[in-house]
Enzyme design. Structure first.
Site, short mmCIF file in Angstrom:
data_model
loop_
_atom_site.label_atom_id
_atom_site.label_comp_id
_atom_site.label_asym_id
_atom_site.label_seq_id
_atom_site.Cartn_x
_atom_site.Cartn_y
_atom_site.Cartn_z
N ASP A 165 0.67 -1.11 0.02
CA ASP A 165 0.22 -0.03 0.01
C ASP A 165 0.97 1.13 -0.01
O ASP A 165 1.67 1.50 0.85
CB ASP A 165 -0.56 -0.08 1.16
N ASP B 70 -2.71 2.49 -6.28
CA ASP B 70 -1.59 2.43 -5.07
C ASP B 70 -1.74 1.37 -4.19
O ASP B 70 -1.11 1.31 -3.26
CB ASP B 70 -2.04 3.87 -4.17
N GLU B 71 -2.36 0.39 -4.53
CA GLU B 71 -2.64 -1.08 -3.80
C GLU B 71 -2.36 -2.06 -4.73
O GLU B 71 -2.79 -2.12 -5.70
CB GLU B 71 -3.75 -1.00 -2.94
#
Length: 397
Positions: A107, A198-199
């Site tokens: 993350d 973003d993950e």
């Protein structure tokens, strides 16, 4: 079962005003929660947003009362019957436990804000949010100390933090940096599962075996490589399944990692005192129902109240709750998972400017097309959703 109503002091009406903005997020551990709650209440009161929150609160209370009524109708014989069903199902689910895979959830830390700071170093150390006075997408850790967070109207964020700097969104920039991180992920797992810009989830089982190093070293190396190649930090969680890996990635944010061993005893110990709201898939409404009706606050409580869960929820929901209580999650390979939809949406100030709306629609269509091309996908059904300033869905085609 619980039957208490949560009512705040009449002189402090904000205490009974619960929104997503008052919940803790990474970087908000020392926030004065009552101050945030009071300001959110005072700034929201009388607004369309406030009215929408009141509608949602009423809907949630209605669901809680309905569940309480159903619970009250259960006889001792009913409860004993459903407890047997629950006990049998727990044994069946336990038999599926897979401790052979090692999953890593990565993350990126305050991703949009971090990218903007990378582009403009003068923002470093200053409270900053990406978005506008209407709505913010994310906030850096300096801003989070004031209670500012994602999905918060900017005018409320500014009240919480008068020094807050707003930076407009730039999704081309975020996509560029996201692509850089994904090139790193691919080295560790060619079939990694990206869940957003973003993950991502990575199955690092094979790379650990091939290189003869453990998951701690892989997580450290991956995080270091991402920083070296992008200038951005990330946090990682490692566990026997994806559900736990995601929880673990939040433990030592920002720029940290947590590794849960592939050991049943370690998993059970870890999950036993974990608050249920930490679990992906358990949101505000479900959290309130489980807490107010069944007094369930931790994952272990799921197993203690398993009979009631099997009696009053669908089979799929009950199974999910029992899996949470056992610390079970997905371990399957991504090849067998098919993406069902791709979407894009933006929030902006209320407007009647038709040209502006068409421009936004064109921008969204372009971004959606680019996302689909990147994933090699073709669509069959196109849905357009329009939400008004009163937070009601006015059109869905």
């Amino acid at each position: 079962m619980a039957n208490s109503e949560s009512s705040g002091d009449s002189s402090r009406p904000w205490q009974s005003y619960h929104t997503v903005y008052t919940n803790a997020k990474a970087g908000m551990e020392g926030v004065d929660k009552e101050r945030v709650q009071r300001i959110v209440y005072e700034m929201s009161k009388g607004s369309k947003y406030f009215e929408n929150e009141e509608r949602k609160e009423a809907y949630m209370k209605q669901k809680i009362e309905k569940m309480r009524a159903q619970c009250a109708k259960l006889t001792a014989t009913d409860i004993a019957h459903y407890q047997k069903i629950a006990d049998k199902r727990i044994l069946e689910l336990e038999a599926t436990r897979d401790l052979t895979r090692i999953w890593l959830h990565v993350d990126m830390d305050a991703f949009y804000a971090a990218v903007e700071t990378l582009s403009n170093p003068s923002l470093k150390g200053k409270p900053m949010a990406v978005g506008s006075m209407s709505m913010i997408c994310t906030a850096n850790y300096e801003a989070r100390r004031f209670g500012v967070r994602a999905a918060m109207p900017g005018f409320i964020a500014r009240k919480l933090c008068p020094e807050l700097i707003f930076v407009p969104t730039d999704f081309k920039k975020y996509t560029y940096y996201s692509d850089l991180t994904r090139k790193v992920f691919q080295r560790y797992d060619p079939n990694f599962m990206a869940t957003s810009l973003d993950e991502a989830y990575l199955d690092i089982t094979n790379v650990c075996k091939e290189r003869g190093i453990n998951s701690v070293e892989i997580a450290e190396e991956l995080r270091r490589t991402i920083y070296d190649e992008t200038g951005l930090t990330c946090s990682a969680g490692v566990a026997p399944n994806r559900l736990l890996a995601k929880v673990c990635s939040d433990i030592n944010k920002p720029n940290g990692q947590f590794v849960l061993p592939n050991d049943r005893a370690a998993v059970i110990t870890f999950i036993s005192s974990l608050p249920i709201r930490k679990i992906g898939g358990i949101g505000k409404v479900t959290d309130n129902i489980l807490r107010d009706v069944f007094e369930i606050t931790t994952c272990e409580d799921m197993l203690q109240k398993s009979g009631f869960l099997c009696a009053l929820f669908s089979c799929s929901s009950a199974d999910f709750f029992l899996c949470v209580g056992l610390g079970l999650g997905g371990t399957d390979t991504p090849e067998v998972r098919l993406r069902k939809s791709v979407s894009n949406e933006r929030t902006f100030s209320a407007t009647s400017d038709e040209a502006f709306l068409y421009q936004k629609l064109a921008e969204l269509a372009h971004m959606l097309s680019a996302d689909m091309n990147k994933e090699g996908l073709c669509g069959r059904t196109l849905t357009l959703k329009v939400k008004t300033a009163s937070f009601e869905v006015a059109l869905e085609l």
